[in-house]
Enzyme design. Structure first.
Site, PDB file in Angstrom:
ATOM      1  CE  LYS A  13      46.877  33.936  45.658  1.00 20.29           C
ATOM      2  NZ  LYS A  13      45.859  34.440  46.577  1.00 20.29           N
ATOM      3  CG  ASP A  58      43.561  32.625  48.889  1.00 20.72           C
ATOM      4  OD1 ASP A  58      44.070  32.664  50.030  1.00 20.72           O
ATOM      5  OD2 ASP A  58      44.208  32.819  47.849  1.00 20.72           O
ATOM      6  N   GLY A 102      40.121  45.138  42.485  1.00 25.29           N
ATOM      7  CA  GLY A 102      41.089  44.113  42.104  1.00 25.29           C
ATOM      8  C   GLY A 102      40.514  43.162  41.073  1.00 25.29           C
ATOM      9  CB  SER A 103      40.760  42.274  37.964  1.00 23.76           C
ATOM     10  OG  SER A 103      42.024  42.775  37.527  1.00 23.76           O
ATOM     11  N   GLY A 129      44.044  36.755  40.746  1.00 27.87           N
ATOM     12  CA  GLY A 129      43.633  35.442  41.242  1.00 27.87           C
ATOM     13  C   GLY A 129      42.919  35.501  42.571  1.00 27.87           C
ATOM     14  CG  MET A 130      43.011  37.372  47.142  1.00 24.77           C
ATOM     15  SD  MET A 130      42.930  35.757  47.957  1.00 24.77           S
ATOM     16  CE  MET A 130      42.367  36.218  49.581  1.00 24.77           C
TER      17      MET A 130
END
Length: 275
Positions: free
Chosen positions: A71, A107, A130-131, A133-134
């Site tokens: 991403k 997204d 988390g870190s 693209g999403m």
């Protein structure tokens, strides 16, 4: 309405992911079938992202979904970014207009919509794991929906700190013992494959939370979401995200907006609930 046979004029759409799933392909192809559109959709993986993106341009692929871990890496290969992608430096959709490749992020809009529909108060404290693209899309959507108090949990110090600082949240490297009313998993934990049995948050944290949000779409019921359901918690699921973001992609690729009942039917088919 009868879908034309695949032929010379058929438009091709695709997806690129390290671990391709089936939701997008089933969702898009079922809508093409229902609406009689001369399109076909296929999921791919690649170990050569520049070549794959070059193929999108050279072969006239109409559009491509982009998933982990591409991403951010895909951005230098594109000709431009739409505002949602430019704002968060993350792309989950490529649209090819006569050889010009533009990156979008559907997204972000999907998550923003789900947060607004959830009824959660903006002062709800959250923990986001988390870190990538999403995670950027989710963090941006949380901030823009008015959520001001949250912590990014990421072992990657540089990425975790940068994400937290960009959106005005705290950061820590490990889950630790302190939970939050809203738990958000934006990692592969619980995803079909090697991490299928992994629980994104400790059981005690899930029991103490108010709402559980998992962006993993395959399987539809991750260990995290199953635990949240068993504890009677509000849930926002990865299949919810997948449906909304895939719908926006469909409209970008085809210029056609399906009816709500068609969207629900395609999503049920993509989840394997109907034949």
């Amino acid at each position: 309405m009868t879908k034309p046979m695949v032929g010379r004029d058929t438009k091709v759409c695709m997806s690129l992911a390290a671990r391709p799933g089936t939701f997008g392909s089933r969702f898009q192809n079922r809508l093409y079938e229902m609406l009689g559109l001369d399109f076909v959709y296929k999921a791919f993986t690649t170990t050569d992202l520049p070549a794959a993106v070059g193929g999108i341009r050279a072969l006239g692929i109409r559009g491509s979904a982009i998933s982990m871990p591409f991403k951010e890496a895909v951005i230098p290969l594109l000709d431009g970014l739409e505002a949602s992608a430019a704002a968060i430096d993350s792309v989950n959709t490529i649209v090819n207009d006569d050889g010009r490749l533009t990156g979008y992020n559907t997204d972000y809009s999907a998550v923003r919509t789900l947060l607004e529909e959830s009824g959660l108060e903006a002062d709800t404290r959250f923990l986001l794991r988390g870190s990538g693209g999403m995670a950027k899309a989710v963090a941006a959507a949380l901030r823009d929906a008015g959520f001001t108090t949250g912590t990014i949990v990421a072992r990657n110090t540089a990425a975790g700190r940068a994400l937290a600082e960009t959106y005005g949240f705290a950061w820590r490297a490990e889950i630790g013992d302190e939970g939050a009313p809203l738990l958000v998993n934006v990692t592969p934990l619980g995803m079909a494959g090697a991490d299928a049995d992994a629980l994104a948050f400790p059981p005690a944290m899930i029991s103490a939370c108010t709402a559980a949000f998992d962006v993993v779409a395959l399987p539809a019921e991750t260990p995290f979401l199953k635990a949240a359901a068993a504890a009677g918690k509000q849930r926002i699921t990865g299949t919810d995200v997948a449906k909304l973001q895939a719908l926006e992609q469909f409209v970008l690729y085809t210029g056609v907006t399906p009816a709500p009942d068609q969207v629900e039917a395609a999503a049920a088919f993509a989840r394997g609930e109907t034949d």
